[in-house]
Design a protein around this motif. Structure first.
Motif, PDB file in Angstrom:
ATOM      1  N   ASN A  66      45.875 -54.263  45.629  1.00 16.80           N
ATOM      2  CA  ASN A  66      47.214 -54.236  46.253  1.00 16.80           C
ATOM      3  C   ASN A  66      47.298 -55.253  47.383  1.00 16.80           C
ATOM      4  N   MET A  67      47.315 -56.520  47.033  1.00 14.58           N
ATOM      5  CA  MET A  67      47.198 -57.582  48.043  1.00 14.58           C
ATOM      6  C   MET A  67      48.538 -58.147  48.492  1.00 14.58           C
ATOM      7  N   LEU A  68      49.582 -57.895  47.731  1.00 14.91           N
ATOM      8  CA  LEU A  68      50.890 -58.452  48.053  1.00 14.91           C
ATOM      9  C   LEU A  68      51.587 -57.521  49.044  1.00 14.91           C
ATOM     10  N   GLN A  69      51.674 -57.935  50.306  1.00 10.80           N
ATOM     11  CA  GLN A  69      52.183 -57.070  51.361  1.00 10.80           C
ATOM     12  C   GLN A  69      53.650 -57.379  51.654  1.00 10.80           C
ATOM     13  N   GLN A  70      54.527 -56.894  50.751  1.00 11.21           N
ATOM     14  CA  GLN A  70      55.964 -57.097  50.934  1.00 11.21           C
ATOM     15  C   GLN A  70      56.547 -56.094  51.924  1.00 11.21           C
ATOM     16  N   GLY A  96      40.319 -60.176  50.762  1.00 12.89           N
ATOM     17  CA  GLY A  96      39.916 -61.572  50.782  1.00 12.89           C
ATOM     18  C   GLY A  96      38.450 -61.784  50.505  1.00 12.89           C
ATOM     19  N   ASN A  97      37.647 -60.705  50.592  1.00 14.77           N
ATOM     20  CA  ASN A  97      36.225 -60.852  50.310  1.00 14.77           C
ATOM     21  C   ASN A  97      35.944 -60.936  48.817  1.00 14.77           C
ATOM     22  N   GLY A  98      36.875 -60.447  48.014  1.00 15.19           N
ATOM     23  CA  GLY A  98      36.724 -60.632  46.586  1.00 15.19           C
ATOM     24  C   GLY A  98      36.954 -59.390  45.754  1.00 15.19           C
ATOM     25  N   ILE A  99      36.908 -59.591  44.436  1.00 16.47           N
ATOM     26  CA  ILE A  99      37.112 -58.528  43.457  1.00 16.47           C
ATOM     27  C   ILE A  99      35.896 -57.606  43.457  1.00 16.47           C
ATOM     28  N   CYS A 100      36.150 -56.317  43.409  1.00 20.01           N
ATOM     29  CA  CYS A 100      35.063 -55.339  43.568  1.00 20.01           C
ATOM     30  C   CYS A 100      33.891 -55.613  42.633  1.00 20.01           C
ATOM     31  N   HIS A 101      34.142 -55.874  41.375  1.00 17.37           N
ATOM     32  CA  HIS A 101      33.043 -56.000  40.411  1.00 17.37           C
ATOM     33  C   HIS A 101      32.256 -57.291  40.613  1.00 17.37           C
ATOM     34  N   GLN A 102      32.946 -58.363  40.972  1.00 15.73           N
ATOM     35  CA  GLN A 102      32.246 -59.623  41.245  1.00 15.73           C
ATOM     36  C   GLN A 102      31.392 -59.504  42.502  1.00 15.73           C
ATOM     37  N   VAL A 103      31.967 -58.963  43.567  1.00 10.30           N
ATOM     38  CA  VAL A 103      31.219 -58.807  44.819  1.00 10.30           C
ATOM     39  C   VAL A 103      30.078 -57.811  44.646  1.00 10.30           C
ATOM     40  N   LEU A 353      44.885 -69.142  43.737  1.00 14.32           N
ATOM     41  CA  LEU A 353      45.258 -67.817  44.218  1.00 14.32           C
ATOM     42  C   LEU A 353      44.130 -67.265  45.080  1.00 14.32           C
ATOM     43  N   GLU A 354      44.419 -66.188  45.824  1.00 14.54           N
ATOM     44  CA  GLU A 354      43.369 -65.618  46.655  1.00 14.54           C
ATOM     45  C   GLU A 354      42.339 -64.880  45.808  1.00 14.54           C
ATOM     46  N   ASN A 355      41.235 -64.530  46.439  1.00 13.94           N
ATOM     47  CA  ASN A 355      40.118 -63.886  45.747  1.00 13.94           C
ATOM     48  C   ASN A 355      40.444 -62.420  45.488  1.00 13.94           C
ATOM     49  N   SER A 356      41.175 -62.175  44.418  1.00 15.66           N
ATOM     50  CA  SER A 356      41.635 -60.813  44.136  1.00 15.66           C
ATOM     51  C   SER A 356      41.943 -60.677  42.648  1.00 15.66           C
ATOM     52  N   CYS A 357      42.326 -59.463  42.268  1.00 12.05           N
ATOM     53  CA  CYS A 357      42.646 -59.188  40.868  1.00 12.05           C
ATOM     54  C   CYS A 357      43.889 -59.956  40.416  1.00 12.05           C
ATOM     55  N   GLY A 358      44.903 -60.023  41.283  1.00 13.95           N
ATOM     56  CA  GLY A 358      46.083 -60.827  41.025  1.00 13.95           C
ATOM     57  C   GLY A 358      46.771 -60.525  39.713  1.00 13.95           C
ATOM     58  N   PRO A 359      47.047 -61.573  38.927  1.00 14.90           N
ATOM     59  CA  PRO A 359      47.865 -61.387  37.721  1.00 14.90           C
ATOM     60  C   PRO A 359      47.241 -60.505  36.654  1.00 14.90           C
ATOM     61  N   ASN A 486      52.388 -52.412  38.021  1.00 18.74           N
ATOM     62  CA  ASN A 486      52.838 -53.751  38.397  1.00 18.74           C
ATOM     63  C   ASN A 486      53.000 -53.880  39.906  1.00 18.74           C
ATOM     64  N   SER A 487      53.387 -55.065  40.347  1.00 23.00           N
ATOM     65  CA  SER A 487      53.464 -55.350  41.784  1.00 23.00           C
ATOM     66  C   SER A 487      54.500 -54.501  42.500  1.00 23.00           C
ATOM     67  N   LYS A 488      55.501 -54.011  41.762  1.00 24.44           N
ATOM     68  CA  LYS A 488      56.526 -53.179  42.385  1.00 24.44           C
ATOM     69  C   LYS A 488      56.036 -51.745  42.599  1.00 24.44           C
ATOM     70  N   LEU A 489      55.097 -51.307  41.762  1.00 22.92           N
ATOM     71  CA  LEU A 489      54.644 -49.912  41.833  1.00 22.92           C
ATOM     72  C   LEU A 489      53.301 -49.736  42.539  1.00 22.92           C
ATOM     73  N   LEU A 490      52.454 -50.776  42.523  1.00 23.76           N
ATOM     74  CA  LEU A 490      51.138 -50.628  43.138  1.00 23.76           C
ATOM     75  C   LEU A 490      51.196 -50.168  44.600  1.00 23.76           C
ATOM     76  N   PRO A 491      52.171 -50.601  45.395  1.00 21.71           N
ATOM     77  CA  PRO A 491      52.199 -50.122  46.784  1.00 21.71           C
ATOM     78  C   PRO A 491      52.376 -48.615  46.915  1.00 21.71           C
ATOM     79  N   PHE A 492      52.740 -47.946  45.827  1.00 22.22           N
ATOM     80  CA  PHE A 492      53.021 -46.512  45.908  1.00 22.22           C
ATOM     81  C   PHE A 492      51.953 -45.676  45.215  1.00 22.22           C
ATOM     82  N   ARG A 493      50.759 -46.233  45.056  1.00 26.34           N
ATOM     83  CA  ARG A 493      49.695 -45.494  44.379  1.00 26.34           C
ATOM     84  C   ARG A 493      49.235 -44.280  45.178  1.00 26.34           C
TER      85      ARG A 493
END
Length: 639
Positions: A66-70, A96-103, A353-359, A486-493
């Motif tokens: 949930n990296m998009l802080q609208q 910003g430190n990275g995706i959980c599985h990669q890190v 893009l930033e170091n995250s799950c993103g698209p 999606n990006s509209k719903l992730l903030p409400f998890r």
């Protein structure tokens, strides 16, 4: 002797049960991971278990989804996770430190350890010889509290790799070939253990790609041996003290065996809308593409992106293509920046893009209307990209990069330049964005934003349940279908009441209203119901809406566990033809539920049709108690 790797680890961690395929067992968990999409709920559940400190060897909380802080919601969730982690003894990987599985693979993985994570791609760590399994947030919370993790003893399928990959054929093509052979249901009840002479030709990042996407098989997990290639990786990460050799006995026994001839593989793509809809790229043809996206926990390693940089160097992305690239960790991003590869990528016209799950999870970069997108991700489920009309193909980084230059889907073997990458003897090591918990957690104040709502808790199961058939869905319904992300719903998890308004909205927009109108009811489904993500929101939202049970031809492992943990009865048609006899809004009644759980058979009366049919409830004695209590939290409090 005669033990495979899987049974060696299970035996070392067994606390209950017998190691016999299909039999229920409980194992001790060494490490856990959470991410912010599922983590808020997991830590709310951890708090309800009333422990001061986690009791695992190591637990890590990541922020990568949930990296998009609208608005304030995501930032508030991140602060909650950071403070609750500091209080309860959990390491916190900052945004910003990275995706959980990669890190995790880089900095925390350990051969021979057990790992549960509230993310279905936790098996990535199997690339170093961990027994790493995705689970619902509640199961992970219980593991953090020192509780055992319950599974049915899996069959162990040996995947024998022989030969060596040809140039421009990638590790991604290996797992796509396995998916083509076995389908998204082929791994149910199984662990895939990789062996053979071809194993030593694969680096740890390549092995991680394979174990990561093994989740799409429906497998419990996948695992590689820990060998000299693994040791090289650990030395490069400065963690050789956490390495150990782990291999099967010479005469190890397996339940099944599959052989993959690496030198015969060609570049592959999974066509819309399933990871097992696989075909050779050469036979698909040169279809025009609109987008290419490189990254995700499947293909965002240093090795992957160095190969991409070599392909893009001195070239330009096709004018009609948008190429986006997301490195998997800050370690990867900084190393690319320092050696000049990042400049080559940027010069090509790619967007960083930033170091995250993103698209990969629909967090930005949705394709245009009817857009064709090549993605190095692990899932191409309908609507997951954020665009319902998009056509998403899953490919290797090599295929994505070459195709982005040409503007059409291209067999990467047409690219004749050498892109061989040697992994460095030393990776850049900087763990300053991994925050250690407070020594005295009692002093930490946990910060809760207004979007964080209590999670729903079920009531004790009654002896009779009834209701309308609220929805009838087909085979291979994913958790993305049930609870979109999606990006509209992730903030409400962390806000189930709000999130539930969108339950099944890509399938039936009226589902939440109908559930409210009829005071809950039943879901009827085809086979492999609940495949995909481990998100327990796909059980929590239906619970909030009053769903009492799900009747399906079969269930995906993690989702079935999530239903049981939340007191929703998972039922399997005794005769699959009964599925055809039910229509939406049929009134169903099930009597003698409590006794039926004990016998494993329930009779469902279809009052609307004046018919009846039988269903199986395939659960353990312990799970019967959980269902009767109305879920695992109720069960734990009453025990």
């Amino acid at each position: 002797m005669k033990k495979n790797i899987v049974y060696k680890i299970l035996e070392a961690h067994l606390v209950e049960g017998e190691l016999k395929a299909g039999e229920p067992i409980a194992i001790k968990i060494d490490q856990t991971l959470t991410q912010d999409s599922t983590g808020t709920m997991a830590y709310l559940q951890l708090e309800s278990l009333n422990i001061d400190k986690v009791r695992t060897k190591r637990s890590v909380a990541f922020v990568d989804h949930n990296m998009l802080q609208q608005g304030f919601e995501n930032a508030d969730d991140h602060k909650f996770i950071q403070t609750v982690a500091a209080k309860h003894g959990v390491l916190f990987s900052k945004p910003g430190n990275g995706i959980c599985h990669q890190v995790f693979l880089e900095r925390f993985s350990c051969p021979g350890d057990t790992l549960t994570g509230s993310d279905s791609h936790t098996p990535t760590a199997g690339g170093v010889g961990m027994l790493a399994m995705g689970a619902g947030g509640l199961d992970v919370a219980v593991a953090m509290a020192g509780g055992a993790y319950y599974i049915n003893t899996p069959k162990v399928c040996k995947i024998n790799l022989v030969g060596k990959l040809s140039p421009m054929v990638a590790a991604k093509d290996i797992i796509l070939e396995v998916l083509r052979k076995l389908t998204v249901k082929g791994g149910v009840g199984r662990v895939f253990e990789y062996a053979g002479e071809g194993v030593k030709t694969l680096s740890v990042p390549e092995r991680g790609t394979i174990t990561n996407m093994g989740a799409e098989l429906g497998a419990t997990t996948s695992i590689f041996p820990s060998d000299e290639r693994t040791l090289e990786f650990f030395k490069a990460q400065g963690r050789e003290d956490e390495w150990m050799e782990l291999k099967p006995d010479a005469d190890a026994i397996y339940d099944e065996e599959i052989t993959i001839e690496l030198d015969k593989l060609a570049p592959l793509a999974a066509k819309p809308h399933s990871p097992d809809n696989v075909e050779e790229i050469a036979s698909i043809g040169k279809i025009k593409i609109d987008q290419a996206a490189i990254g995700s926990c499947t293909n965002s390693s240093y090795e992957d992106l160095m190969k991409v940089a070599k392909i893009l160097k001195g070239k330009k992305v096709h004018p009609d293509v948008s190429l986006v690239i997301a490195p998997g960790s800050r370690q990867v991003m900084e190393m690319l920046a320092r050696n000049g590869a990042l400049a080559d990528i940027i010069s090509s016209g790619a967007r960083i893009l930033e170091n995250s799950c993103g698209p990969c999870i629909g967090m930005g970069q949705a394709p245009g209307t009817d857009g064709i997108s090549l993605r190095t991700f692990n899932r191409n489920f309908y609507g997951r990209s954020g665009t319902l009309s998009a056509q998403v193909y899953l490919v290797s980084p090599e295929t994505a990069a070459v195709s982005a230059i040409n503007g059409v889907l291209t067999d990467p073997r047409e690219f004749k330049e050498d892109i061989t990458v040697e992994l460095p003897e030393k990776f850049l090591i900087d763990d300053s964005m991994i925050l250690k918990p407070q020594v005295d957690g009692e002093e930490v104040e946990v910060v809760r934003g207004p979007n964080i709502k209590p999670f729903p808790i079920n009531k004790e199961l009654t002896d009779s349940i009834d209701g309308k058939t609220l929805i009838k869905v087909e085979d291979n319904i994913t958790t993305d279908h049930i609870m979109p992300s999606n990006s509209k719903l992730l903030p409400f998890r962390s806000n189930i009441p709000y999130l539930s308004k969108f339950c099944f909205n890509t399938v039936d927009e009226e589902f939440p209203d109908n559930a409210e109108k009829y005071n809950g009811g039943f879901i009827v489904a085809g086979s492999n119901y609940g495949q995909g993500s481990s998100r327990e929101h796909a059980a929590l939202a239906p619970l909030y809406l009053g769903v009492k049970g799900v009747i399906a031809k079969s269930f995906a492992r993690i989702h079935k566990a999530n239903l049981i943990n939340n007191g929703i009865v998972p039922m399997v048609f005794e005769n699959e033809e009964s599925y055809n006899s039910i229509d939406k809004f049929d009134e169903l009644v099930i009597d003698n539920v409590l006794q039926g759980l004990e016998t494993g058979i329930l009779e469902v009366k279809n009052v609307t049709k004046n018919t009846s049919f039988k269903v199986k409830v395939e659960v353990t004695e312990r799970e019967i108690k959980i269902l009767k209590a109305g879920g695992r939290l109720n069960f734990a409090k009453n025990s």
